[in-house]
Write an enzyme that holds these catalytic residues in place. Structure first.
Site, short mmCIF file in Angstrom:
data_model
loop_
_atom_site.label_atom_id
_atom_site.label_comp_id
_atom_site.label_asym_id
_atom_site.label_seq_id
_atom_site.Cartn_x
_atom_site.Cartn_y
_atom_site.Cartn_z
N CYS A 2 66.29 25.45 33.09
CA CYS A 2 67.40 25.24 34.02
C CYS A 2 67.01 24.26 35.13
O CYS A 2 65.86 24.21 35.56
CB CYS A 2 67.78 26.55 34.70
SG CYS A 2 68.19 27.85 33.56
N TRP A 75 69.60 26.64 30.61
CA TRP A 75 68.86 26.85 29.36
C TRP A 75 68.95 28.34 29.11
O TRP A 75 68.34 29.13 29.85
CB TRP A 75 67.42 26.39 29.54
CG TRP A 75 66.62 26.29 28.30
CD1 TRP A 75 66.65 25.28 27.36
CD2 TRP A 75 65.61 27.20 27.85
NE1 TRP A 75 65.74 25.54 26.38
CE2 TRP A 75 65.09 26.69 26.64
CE3 TRP A 75 65.10 28.41 28.33
CZ2 TRP A 75 64.09 27.34 25.92
CZ3 TRP A 75 64.11 29.05 27.63
CH2 TRP A 75 63.60 28.52 26.43
N ASN A 101 67.87 29.62 38.52
CA ASN A 101 66.88 29.27 37.50
C ASN A 101 65.90 30.42 37.47
O ASN A 101 65.38 30.82 38.51
CB ASN A 101 66.20 27.95 37.92
CG ASN A 101 65.03 27.59 37.03
OD1 ASN A 101 64.82 28.20 36.00
ND2 ASN A 101 64.28 26.58 37.44
N GLY A 102 65.63 30.98 36.28
CA GLY A 102 64.69 32.10 36.18
C GLY A 102 65.33 33.27 35.47
O GLY A 102 66.35 33.13 34.80
N GLU A 487 47.76 19.01 17.75
CA GLU A 487 48.71 18.30 18.61
C GLU A 487 49.61 17.39 17.79
O GLU A 487 50.82 17.30 18.03
CB GLU A 487 47.92 17.52 19.69
CG GLU A 487 48.75 16.65 20.61
CD GLU A 487 49.84 17.37 21.40
OE1 GLU A 487 49.90 18.60 21.39
OE2 GLU A 487 50.67 16.65 21.99
N HIS A 510 40.79 28.03 2.51
CA HIS A 510 40.96 29.49 2.59
C HIS A 510 42.43 29.89 2.59
O HIS A 510 42.76 30.99 3.02
CB HIS A 510 40.26 30.03 3.85
CG HIS A 510 38.79 29.75 3.84
ND1 HIS A 510 37.92 30.40 3.01
CD2 HIS A 510 38.05 28.86 4.53
CE1 HIS A 510 36.70 29.94 3.19
NE2 HIS A 510 36.75 28.99 4.12
N LYS A 609 61.44 21.06 29.08
CA LYS A 609 60.26 20.35 29.58
C LYS A 609 59.39 21.27 30.43
O LYS A 609 58.18 21.18 30.44
CB LYS A 609 60.71 19.14 30.38
CG LYS A 609 59.59 18.26 30.87
CD LYS A 609 58.97 17.49 29.73
CE LYS A 609 57.73 16.74 30.10
NZ LYS A 609 56.90 16.46 28.92
C1 F6R Z 1 54.93 19.88 23.83
C2 F6R Z 1 55.08 20.30 25.20
C3 F6R Z 1 54.91 21.74 25.52
C4 F6R Z 1 54.16 21.89 26.85
C5 F6R Z 1 54.10 23.38 27.27
C6 F6R Z 1 53.31 23.57 28.54
O1 F6R Z 1 55.11 18.51 23.69
O2 F6R Z 1 55.35 19.51 26.07
O3 F6R Z 1 54.23 22.41 24.50
O4 F6R Z 1 52.89 21.37 26.72
O5 F6R Z 1 55.39 23.88 27.44
O6 F6R Z 1 53.86 22.83 29.59
P1 F6R Z 1 53.03 22.48 30.88
O7 F6R Z 1 51.93 21.57 30.48
O8 F6R Z 1 54.01 21.83 31.80
O9 F6R Z 1 52.50 23.76 31.42
#
Ligand code: F6R
Length: 614
Positions: A2, A75, A101-102, A487, A510, A609
Site C-alpha cells: 500500500c 495491496w 497501510n499495514g 537469484e 538427488h 516492492k
Molecule cells: C525480488 C525482490 C524481493 C525483495 C524482498 C525483500 O526481486 O525484490 O524478493 O528482495 O521483498 O525486500 P527488501 O530488500 O526491501 O527487504
C-alpha cells in the site's frame, strides 16, 4: 505494498495526489482511491480497482475541487481487491475518511464490538474498522479528532501508517505510524505526506520521517506538530533529501527494470566511492570502523533478510567466512522471528533490506536488539526504518529502485557485503595485505567490467526468443554461483511467471534431475573457480538427459562452452567477485523473456516492492 499520499496547501490537490500515486506505483498495488476535502464541507471519495489510470478515468466527470486530501494505492490483505475494499474508507456518518497501510491484527474483535453498538460496515477491510472506531470514540468521548485517533490507536494491535481527514476541518490531516513507513514533506505554505519521499521530491527536499508511536498534525498555515500516543510533543527532525527527480524517471528506457540493469556501472561506482582507497589497498566502511570492537570480538554473525536480499545474504556468508574466518548463519527473517533465536552480546546480526521497511526483517532487527546482539543494517533507502533501528550499518547508495524486481540493489548489496568482509578482514588481519590489495584493485574495475557485460544485451535478447515459451527452468551453480542461480531463478519467475528453480548443481542428482528432458532448459553458472571441474560433470549429467544448456562462463572457456547450447561469456574475476558479474546476464535474460511474453516487468502481478506486512 500500500502507498499513502496526502497534501494540505494552496494548490489543486487532485493533481498532486494522482501524480504522487503514480510515483508510488512501483510499490505494487491492486486498487487506488482518493478523498478530497471540498471547501464546502464535504469529503468526496473516488475509488477504483486496478491501475491509478482507471481511477483517473473514473474521476474525469467528478467534482475535484479541493486544496487538501489523502490518497492510497491498496495491496489487498483483508478482502479481495475491489472498488468497495479500496481506500479511503468513510466513517459511518461520513465525517471522517481514512487511508491505511499495514494490518490491524485485532480488527475482528473491535469490529464485533462496534457492530454490537450498531455500527454497519461497507467493506471487508480492517481499515474500515479503524475509521469507525475513531469516529465511535470521538462521539462517545465528545473529543477532538486528534484525541480520538490517539485513543483508537492505543486499542489497536498491528502495523499501521494512517492518514485521516475530517469534513469539518478540511485543511488538516492527522497521520500516524507504527511499523509502516510515513514521511512528511515540508514545502512553502504546503505540506505533503507519503509512504516514502518519492511523491514530494519535486516540491521539497525537507522531509520528516515519523517514528513508531508518533502522530503528525498537518495543518494549513501551521508548522508541523508531532505528538506521541500519550500526547507528549516530539521533536520535528528535518532531513535534507539527496534524491533527484531524474532518478525517478525512465530516462529513455522502456522500463525501469531495464534502466536499472543498465545503471549498474554507475550505481556500483557510487557504492564503492570513498570506500576503496589507496589504490585498492585500503577498504574502509565507516559502519565497520564505528563498530570495530564488536567485529573484532564477534563469535558469530547471523544475517537476516528476505527474497533477493536473502540471496545477497547467502553470498555474504561465503564472503565473511572466507575472508574473515567468522562463522556465519543466514536466516529468512520471517523464520528467524518465530524460531526462538539464541543470541547474545557477542553475536552480530546483519539485516539486509533494499527498502529498509520489510516487516519481517524489521521485526528480526527488534528481536536481535532485545536479545543484546549488535545489529548492523545494510539498506538502500536513507532514513527508512531498518537503518534507524540498527546500531550501525552501511547504505548501498544505488539510488531509488523502482522496478519491483530487484536488480541494481542486489549487486549493490553484494558489493557492500564484499567491502564489509574485506574491511573486517583488514582489522582482524585474516587476509594478507597483498590479497586485499589484489581484490581492492579488482573491485575498482568492476563498474567497467559490468559495462562490458552489458554488451551481451543484444545476444541475450535474441536468445530469449528461443525460451519464451519454456514452462520450467533450472538454474544451477556451485559455491559463489549457487546464490546467483537462486537469484536468477527468482528473477525469471517473478516477472515472466515461468516456473524456475535454483539449485546447488551437485544437489541436482538427488531429485531435480528427474525433471530434465528436452523441454527443460538449464542455466548453468560456471565461471573459472575452484569448483569449475565439479560443475563440468553436472553439465554432462544434464546433457546426457537431453536437456538444453545456457552457460554463463568466462571468456575463453573451452570445456563447458563446447557442451552448452548457448554460451554467454563474461570476463574472468577473482572468485569472490564473480557473483556481481554473472548475475547481470541473468537479469537481462529474465527481462527479455518477460517482455516477449508481454508481461508488465516493472509491476509484476501480486508483487509489492516494499513488503510492509507479515
Ligand atoms: C525480488 C525482490 C524481493 C525483495 C524482498 C525483500 O526481486 O525484490 O524478493 O528482495 O521483498 O525486500 P527488501 O530488500 O526491501 O527487504
Amino acid at each position: 505494498m500500500c502507498g499513502i499520499v496526502g497534501y494540505v496547501g494552496d494548490n489543486n490537490v487532485y493533481d498532486i495526489l494522482i501524480k504522487g500515486l503514480h510515483r508510488l506505483e512501483y510499490r505494487g498495488y491492486d486498487s487506488a482511491g482518493i478523498a478530497l476535502a471540498n471547501p464546502s464541507g464535504k469529503i468526496n471519495i473516488y475509488k477504483s480497482q486496478g491501475k491509478v489510470s482507471n481511477l483517473e478515468d473514473f474521476c474525469k466527470d467528478k467534482n475535484l475541487e479541493a486544496k487538501s486530501g489523502i490518497a492510497h494505492t491498496r495491496w489487498a490483505t483483508h478482502g479481495e481487491p475491489s472498488d468497495n475494499n479500496a481506500h479511503p474508507h468513510f466513517s459511518e456518518d461520513g465525517n471522517l475518511a481514512l487511508v491505511h497501510n499495514g494490518t490491524i491484527e485485532n480488527y475482528q474483535v473491535i469490529k464485533d464490538a462496534l457492530i454490537e453498538q450498531g455500527c454497519t460496515f461497507q467493506s471487508e477491510t480492517d481499515t474500515e474498522v479503524l475509521v469507525q472506531l475513531i469516529e465511535y470514540i470521538k462521539i462517545k468521548n465528545n473529543c477532538n479528532l486528534l484525541d480520538a485517533v490517539r485513543e483508537a490507536l492505543k486499542q489497536v494491535v498491528g502495523a499501521y501508517a494512517i492518514a485521516v481527514i475530517e469534513k469539518d476541518n478540511p485543511d488538516r490531516i492527522i497521520a500516524a505510524r507504527n511499523s509502516s513507513p510515513l514521511a512528511v514533506g515540508i514545502g512553502d505554505n504546503e505540506t505533503f505526506l507519503a509512504s516514502d519521499a518519492t511523491p514530494f521530491i519535486e516540491y521539497t527536499k525537507d522531509a520528516v520521517y515519523l517514528k513508531d508511536g508518533e502522530i503528525a498534525i498537518i495543518e494549513k498555515g501551521e508548522p508541523l506538530k508531532i505528538v506521541t500516543l500519550e500526547n507528549k510533543e516530539s521533536k520535528v527532525d528535518i532531513t535534507t533529501l539527496e534524491m533527484s527527480i531524474s532518478q525517478l524517471e525512465k530516462g529513455g528506457y522502456d522500463h525501469f527494470m531495464l534502466k536499472e540493469i543498465f545503471e549498474q556501472p554507475t550505481t556500483l561506482r557510487d557504492c564503492i566511492r570513498g570506500r576503496v582507497i589507496n589504490n585498492g589497498c585500503n577498504i574502509m566502511l565507516s559502519g565497520v570502523m564505528d563498530s570495530k570492537e564488536k567485529f573484532l570480538n564477534a563469535k558469530r554473525i547471523v544475517i537476516v533478510a528476505c527474497g533477493t536480499s536473502w540471496h545477497a545474504a547467502l553470498l555474504g556468508k561465503y564472503l565473511i567466512q572466507d575472508n574473515c574466518k567468522i562463522p556465519v548463519e543466514v536466516e529468512y527473517a520471517s523464520e528467524f522471528r518465530y524460531s526462538n533465536p539464541i543470541l547474545d552480546e557477542r553475536d552480530i546480526v546483519i539485516a539486509i533490506s533494499q527498502s529498509g521497511e520489510t516487516a519481517d526483517t524489521l521485526a528480526a532487527v527488534k528481536i536481535a536488539k532485545d536479545m543484546g546482539a549488535y545489529v548492523y543494517g545494510i539498506s538502500n533507502v536513507v532514513g527508512s526504518s531498518i537503518p534507524r533501528e540498527t546500531h550501525s550499518g552501511t547504505y548501498i547508495h544505488v539510488g531509488p529502485e523502482i522496478g519491483v524486481a530487484s536488480t541494481k540493489a542486489f549487486t549493490g548489496q553484494v558489493m557492500v557485503l564484499t567491502l564489509l568482509s574485506l574491511s573486517i578482514a583488514q582489522i582482524k588481519k585474516t587476509m594478507p595485505y597483498e590479497k586485499i590489495c589484489e581484490l581492492g584493485k579488482a573491485i575498482i574495475k568492476i563498474p567497467s567490467i559490468v559495462q562490458r557485460v552489458l554488451k551481451l544485451n543484444d545476444k541475450i535478447e535474441k536468445l530469449s526468443m528461443k525460451y519464451t515459451y519454456a514452462k520450467n527452468f533450472l538454474y544451477l551453480g556451485r559455491g559463489y554461483s549457487y546464490p546467483v542461480a537462486l537469484e536468477g531463478a527468482l528473477k525469471l519467475k517473478e516477472i515472466s511467471y515461468i516456473h524456475a528453480e535454483g539449485y546447488p548443481a551437485a544437489e541436482m542428482k538427488h531429485g531435480p534431475i528427474a525433471l530434465i528432458d528436452a523441454e527443460m532448459p538449464s542455466v548453468i553458472i560456471a565461471p573459472m573457480d575452484h569448483v569449475y571441474e565439479k560443475i563440468v560433470s553436472n553439465v554432462q549429467q544434464v546433457k546426457a538427459r537431453g536437456g538444453s544448456i545456457i552457460a554463463i562462463v568466462n571468456e575463453g572457456d573451452e570445456i563447458i562452452s563446447k557442451m552448452a547450447d548457448h554460451v554467454l561469456e563474461v570476463p574472468e574475476m577473482p572468485e569472490c567477485l564473480t557473483p556481481i558479474i554473472t548475475s547481470i546476464p541473468l537479469q537481462l535474460l529474465s527481462y527479455y523473456i518477460a517482455i516477449n511474453k508481454g508481461k508488465d516487468v516493472d509491476m509484476p502481478r501480486n508483487l509489492a516492492k516494499s513488503v510492509t506486512v507479515e
